[in-house]
Design an enzyme around this catalytic site. Sequence first.
Site, short mmCIF file in Angstrom:
data_model
loop_
_atom_site.label_atom_id
_atom_site.label_comp_id
_atom_site.label_asym_id
_atom_site.label_seq_id
_atom_site.Cartn_x
_atom_site.Cartn_y
_atom_site.Cartn_z
N GLU A 76 0.82 -1.20 0.00
CA GLU A 76 0.00 0.00 0.00
C GLU A 76 0.86 1.25 0.00
O GLU A 76 0.54 2.26 -0.61
CB GLU A 76 -0.91 0.00 1.23
CG GLU A 76 -2.04 0.99 1.07
CD GLU A 76 -2.90 1.05 2.31
OE1 GLU A 76 -3.57 2.06 2.49
OE2 GLU A 76 -2.89 0.10 3.11
N ASP A 77 1.96 1.17 0.71
CA ASP A 77 2.87 2.31 0.75
C ASP A 77 3.89 2.23 -0.36
O ASP A 77 4.99 2.76 -0.24
CB ASP A 77 3.59 2.36 2.12
CG ASP A 77 2.59 2.47 3.25
OD1 ASP A 77 1.55 3.10 3.03
OD2 ASP A 77 2.84 1.91 4.34
#
Length: 715
Positions: A76-77
Amino acid sequence: MIRINDIIDKALKVNPDADIDIINRAYIYSARVHQGQVRLSGEPYLTHPLEVAGILADMNLDSVSIAAGLLHDVIEDAEETQVTPKDLEAMFGKEVAQIVSGVTKLSILPFSSAQARQAESIRKMILAMADDIRVILIKLADRLHNMRTLQYHKIHKRKEIAQETLDIYSPISGRLGIYWIKKELEDIAFMNVNYGEYSKIQSRLNKGRRESEKYIEMVKTLLKKKMEESNLKCEILGRYKHIYSIYQKMVSQSLSFEEIYDVIAFRIILSTIPQCYEALGILHSLWKPIATKFKDYIAVPKPNMYQSLHTTVIGPYGERVEIQIRTWEMDKVAKSGIAAHWSYKEGEKIDEKILKRFSWIQNLVENQENIRDPDEFLENVRIDLFPDEIYVFTPRGQIKSLPKGATPIDFAYVIHSEVGNQCTGAKVNGRMVPLKHELETGNIVEIITTKGHYPSKDWLNYAKTVKAKTKIRQWIKAQEKERSLSLGREMCEKVFRKFRLNFAEQSKSPVMETVAAEFGFKSLEDLIANVGYGKITPLQVIRKFLPKPEAEEDSILTKAIEKGDRKKPKGGVIVRGVDDILVRFAKCCHPVRGDTITGYITRGYGVAVHRTNCINALKMNPERQIDVEWNPEITETFPVKIRVRSLDRVGLLADLAANISKNAANILSAKTETKDDATVTSFFTITVDSTTHLERVIADIRKIKNVQEVTRIDH
Ligand code: MN
């Protein structure tokens, strides 16, 4: 803050053979990826995946789940971390990579807070998007930790996240049977959404706490004694219901706090199922049960595997007491719900069936034949029994559910009929796609409309929903009717003009109404439309307006009407499904019985019959096309043109003519061109009764001396 060793201990406690290596490696990798990142609380970001992994360990999940929990935020990051699912697969294997990708997919869904009304769709969508139930379990653990640390958010954000938790995540945890997560999520969320009510209930619970404790002890001791008298070894628990469930009860039954007697619930846990029923008997003989409150989830488990006996009795002070009776095994399932299926299973190679997405529900469907609460059951299994549903977003983040295989056309009609009718293109996740593109769950779909654009018939091939199909058909039908009306009016006007009558004027006369009724139509409009459809001819209509002619006049009249129509229109061709329609053979291609033919509704004069391959016919509006076929009961002759190329010689033309006549074909016209190179080209228009007849004539002409080539010509 939980440490990795605590997590490993938990995992080993559940399963001494747990794969510790993968957990350690996931931890080290996650630490590296999240290095330097900080949470709102000021703590290093790594605390979050660690806590999530700890919760998963508390759910007794396998090492793969715990490792995936440690890694759940690394993709996600990705902008910062540059981690791809491929990297994860290389390092931790396919399972971990797929689960982490699944969690990431859910995390980036464009939900917005104002969607309470769509909560059910969102819940279904989340369940439908997860290929592996562990994706959802991680999502729940993630949410639980985020709720536990909610205080670091600004107040409006807190409320937003808390509401979303109540709408989406606590129902999902309930559906999966993980009640301890459901309760904790609900109480934290409720505290943030409605602090006033939350603290009121909490302070009231606290106020009566001493008395309640005494009450709990009293009931427990009494029950224990009764059970022991019957040699039933058991453990009895007394507990407060969680605050949110008390609040819900107050709201749903319009009760004040004081009126809620059963804020305390008891649980009797025993070793075997027969003991459970025995304990129930003892209980019911001690205190009077409320019949409607008894539920046997042992005989009929809930779809999420929950088993227990539920009963409410009138207690020692005339108060209601809620009591659950179950075995230790059932208690374990009740605590971890679906997650229980992963406990202790590691290394043993889990049943493939269970690993498969939601196949546990399938098992239930098979094993659970006596369903007591079909609604609840259906609600629980819907996602799995109807995997044919997909969930997609509008550009504004609204969710729409569609059947599997649905296309942008279906989506457009779900938005609005006009959007559907004028739809010319679509974008999925920002990219142009064809209208027949199959949509998938999670897609963001945008419809491009163009004013004045209309549905086409082939859309019916792409549309999956009844709504879209109906709307498209409606539109086509309305179009056809409109076309038939203008066509019918034109045909009528033309014929009426021939008889020096004004159709528009006559339309207003009462006679017209009678005429329409005589044909069996409800309105003049229907009558005109049916002329346009070709179901009745304008001749039939005008006859009603003319004085009844004598027999002879009648034939003159008929001739007059059919003037200009010398090619014998009657009967030779059947217009499919329609009787008594004016049919005319096209002069361009001269169809002959035996040719493949097709009809076109003409402006003003019935149906023109062309050969199917006639170049003029190919150019016509396909919407005016109508199926026709030869009428086998009628014999008639057809004019047809042939061209004969020969070397010139004396008597050639006479030979040709004689040959044609010999074959019973009449010559209507003949034309001959002689060229410098001593060749002659002759054109004949002859009448034949069929293509077979024509072929015979042509074959015979070919045998004539000096004839080089004979062809039927189309135009
Ligand atoms: Mn997270």
